[in-house]
Write a protein that holds these residues in place. Structure first.
Motif, mmCIF file in Angstrom:
data_model
loop_
_atom_site.group_PDB
_atom_site.id
_atom_site.type_symbol
_atom_site.label_atom_id
_atom_site.label_comp_id
_atom_site.label_asym_id
_atom_site.label_seq_id
_atom_site.Cartn_x
_atom_site.Cartn_y
_atom_site.Cartn_z
ATOM 1 N N MET A 1 -32.587 -24.914 56.242
ATOM 2 C CA MET A 1 -32.422 -25.651 54.988
ATOM 3 C C MET A 1 -31.567 -26.896 55.177
ATOM 4 N N LEU A 2 -30.558 -26.840 56.029
ATOM 5 C CA LEU A 2 -29.756 -28.039 56.309
ATOM 6 C C LEU A 2 -30.622 -29.128 56.933
ATOM 7 N N ARG A 3 -31.513 -28.733 57.845
ATOM 8 C CA ARG A 3 -32.391 -29.709 58.490
ATOM 9 C C ARG A 3 -33.401 -30.280 57.498
ATOM 10 N N LEU A 4 -34.070 -29.386 56.752
ATOM 11 C CA LEU A 4 -35.097 -29.846 55.809
ATOM 12 C C LEU A 4 -34.476 -30.648 54.667
ATOM 13 N N GLY A 5 -33.263 -30.268 54.276
ATOM 14 C CA GLY A 5 -32.596 -30.973 53.179
ATOM 15 C C GLY A 5 -32.284 -32.418 53.517
ATOM 16 N N LYS A 6 -32.146 -32.717 54.796
ATOM 17 C CA LYS A 6 -31.912 -34.098 55.234
ATOM 18 C C LYS A 6 -33.218 -34.868 55.392
ATOM 19 N N GLU A 7 -34.323 -34.140 55.590
ATOM 20 C CA GLU A 7 -35.615 -34.773 55.855
ATOM 21 C C GLU A 7 -36.457 -34.975 54.599
ATOM 22 N N ARG A 8 -36.216 -34.172 53.553
ATOM 23 C CA ARG A 8 -37.111 -34.158 52.395
ATOM 24 C C ARG A 8 -36.358 -34.463 51.102
ATOM 25 N N ASP A 9 -37.118 -34.922 50.106
ATOM 26 C CA ASP A 9 -36.555 -35.156 48.779
ATOM 27 C C ASP A 9 -36.538 -33.881 47.946
ATOM 28 N N GLU A 10 -37.421 -32.924 48.292
ATOM 29 C CA GLU A 10 -37.533 -31.695 47.507
ATOM 30 C C GLU A 10 -37.709 -30.498 48.439
ATOM 31 N N LEU A 11 -37.049 -29.395 48.099
ATOM 32 C CA LEU A 11 -37.237 -28.125 48.792
ATOM 33 C C LEU A 11 -37.770 -27.121 47.773
ATOM 34 N N ARG A 12 -38.926 -26.543 48.056
ATOM 35 C CA ARG A 12 -39.534 -25.528 47.189
ATOM 36 C C ARG A 12 -39.241 -24.161 47.814
ATOM 37 N N VAL A 13 -38.479 -23.323 47.098
ATOM 38 C CA VAL A 13 -37.947 -22.107 47.707
ATOM 39 C C VAL A 13 -38.164 -20.910 46.782
ATOM 40 N N VAL A 14 -38.480 -19.780 47.397
ATOM 41 C CA VAL A 14 -38.773 -18.533 46.670
ATOM 42 C C VAL A 14 -37.570 -18.106 45.826
ATOM 43 N N ASP A 15 -37.849 -17.785 44.558
ATOM 44 C CA ASP A 15 -36.770 -17.445 43.620
ATOM 45 C C ASP A 15 -36.888 -16.025 43.074
ATOM 46 N N ASP A 16 -37.890 -15.246 43.540
ATOM 47 C CA ASP A 16 -38.059 -13.888 43.014
ATOM 48 C C ASP A 16 -37.835 -12.812 44.086
ATOM 49 N N GLN A 17 -37.058 -13.150 45.116
ATOM 50 C CA GLN A 17 -36.556 -12.170 46.079
ATOM 51 C C GLN A 17 -35.033 -12.307 46.104
ATOM 52 N N HIS A 18 -34.334 -11.180 45.948
ATOM 53 C CA HIS A 18 -32.882 -11.219 45.801
ATOM 54 C C HIS A 18 -32.176 -10.411 46.889
ATOM 55 N N GLY A 19 -31.036 -10.922 47.319
ATOM 56 C CA GLY A 19 -30.243 -10.247 48.333
ATOM 57 C C GLY A 19 -28.875 -10.886 48.451
ATOM 58 N N ALA A 20 -28.179 -10.582 49.536
ATOM 59 C CA ALA A 20 -26.837 -11.119 49.769
ATOM 60 C C ALA A 20 -26.804 -11.821 51.127
ATOM 61 N N PRO A 21 -26.789 -13.154 51.147
ATOM 62 C CA PRO A 21 -26.639 -13.864 52.415
ATOM 63 C C PRO A 21 -25.329 -13.453 53.087
ATOM 64 N N THR A 22 -25.383 -13.157 54.374
ATOM 65 C CA THR A 22 -24.200 -12.636 55.076
ATOM 66 C C THR A 22 -23.970 -13.418 56.361
ATOM 67 N N TRP A 23 -22.805 -14.038 56.455
ATOM 68 C CA TRP A 23 -22.431 -14.862 57.601
ATOM 69 C C TRP A 23 -22.258 -13.979 58.833
ATOM 70 N N ALA B 1 -22.471 -9.190 52.448
ATOM 71 C CA ALA B 1 -21.513 -9.857 51.579
ATOM 72 C C ALA B 1 -21.640 -9.342 50.144
ATOM 73 N N ARG B 2 -20.590 -9.537 49.380
ATOM 74 C CA ARG B 2 -20.602 -9.104 47.977
ATOM 75 C C ARG B 2 -21.384 -10.095 47.131
ATOM 76 N N GLY B 3 -21.898 -9.595 46.025
ATOM 77 C CA GLY B 3 -22.676 -10.435 45.127
ATOM 78 C C GLY B 3 -24.129 -10.502 45.541
ATOM 79 N N GLN B 4 -24.890 -11.327 44.857
ATOM 80 C CA GLN B 4 -26.312 -11.464 45.157
ATOM 81 C C GLN B 4 -26.815 -12.812 44.683
ATOM 82 N N THR B 5 -27.942 -13.227 45.246
ATOM 83 C CA THR B 5 -28.614 -14.454 44.827
ATOM 84 C C THR B 5 -30.062 -14.363 45.272
ATOM 85 N N SER B 6 -30.831 -15.384 44.989
ATOM 86 C CA SER B 6 -32.200 -15.491 45.508
ATOM 87 C C SER B 6 -32.193 -16.484 46.662
#
Length: 282
Positions: free
Chosen positions: A162-184, A216-221
């Motif tokens: 996403m960091l790479r694509l975010g620098k290359e594109r004006d828009e990122l279309r990303v799935v919003d109906d799958q939920h979890g906890a990103p973990t470093w 990680a605690r919490g959740q997001t899509s």
């Protein structure tokens, strides 16, 4: 304590090599020394080194590719950990192994606990579950740590994409109906070390062996994760939510990957996912 660490070129393995140093002598076995696809090599290395502890973040993690390479995924994710557990039991060593939220089918309402029924919906999840089951049946002292949506500043992962694509594109279309906890990956490594620091206590492994959720605690899509990445990295692109049906992949993903980590948090603290992301990007 002599610690044999696998998968040291991966995201989690790289961080573990640093985090485990205070606990003893860490012997880092990269793929050249211990290839998880070569079961006899695994046996030989363990028998030669006779470690007190085996920590295994190594795995076949290409979720979509596993659909067309099921036997290779099974060799690395199920048979290799089974051999490690068998050899650990023989020499009286303990085994720490990492599994995944993808052992669940994602149909539960609410966060998954360790005792919830498992039902993988893709080959990767199935092979990781088989690894869990082999370790649990081996009689070896063990921790199976289920992680989710792992990212870091090295390797291949969602954050770097996403960091790479975010620098290359004006828009990122990303799935919003799958939920979890990103973990470093560093959260996983540091939490593992904090738990293992307690394991020198008499009877600790007899009391604590088993499955734990380490996310990680919490959740997001995925879309929410991307918005946080874009905002915290100061990127100018916009993020547009889409459904999973609009982004078909070879492997199905569970709609709900949220895991309850209360059991592990009795042994060590875990951060909120967005706070960990901020630290990672900093």
């Amino acid at each position: 304590m002599k610690i044999l660490l696998t998968g040291t070129t991966g995201q989690v393995g790289y961080e573990l090599e640093r985090s485990l140093q205070p606990l003893g002598q860490v012997i880092a076995a990269d793929r050249a020394r211990m290839d998880l696809c070569k079961l006899d090599q695994i046996r030989d290395v363990i028998r030669e080194l006779k470690p007190d502890l085996i920590v295994n973040p190594g795995a076949y993690t290409a979720v979509d590719k596993a659909e067309s390479e099921p036997e290779l995924a099974r060799l690395c994710n199920a048979q290799a950990p089974a051999v490690m557990a068998e050899e650990a039991r023989k020499i009286g060593a303990a085994l720490v192994h990492y599994s995944t939220d993808y052992v669940f089918d994602g149909t539960k309402q609410g966060a998954y606990v360790e005792t919830d029924p498992v039902n993988p919906v893709n080959v990767y999840g199935q092979t990781k579950l088989e690894g869990e089951q082999a370790i649990a049946a081996s009689g070896a002292r063990h921790l199976i740590l289920r992680t989710s949506w792992v990212y870091g500043m090295r390797g291949k992962n969602f954050l770097l994409t996403m960091l790479r694509l975010g620098k290359e594109r004006d828009e990122l279309r990303v799935v919003d109906d799958q939920h979890g906890a990103p973990t470093w990956s560093r959260t996983i490594a540091d939490t593992t070390a904090a738990v293992l620091a307690q394991s020198r206590q008499d009877g600790w492994w007899d009391q604590h062996s088993g499955i734990y959720h380490l996310s990680a605690r919490g959740q997001t899509s995925w879309c929410g994760f991307t918005r946080a990445i874009v905002e915290q990295a100061g990127l100018a692109c916009r993020v547009t939510p889409i459904g999973a049906a609009d982004y078909p992949t070879p492997a199905r993903r569970p709609a709900n990957s949220v895991m309850n980590a209360d059991k592990l948090m009795r042994l060590a603290a875990l951060p909120d996912w967005d706070a960990a992301l901020r630290l990672c990007l900093a």
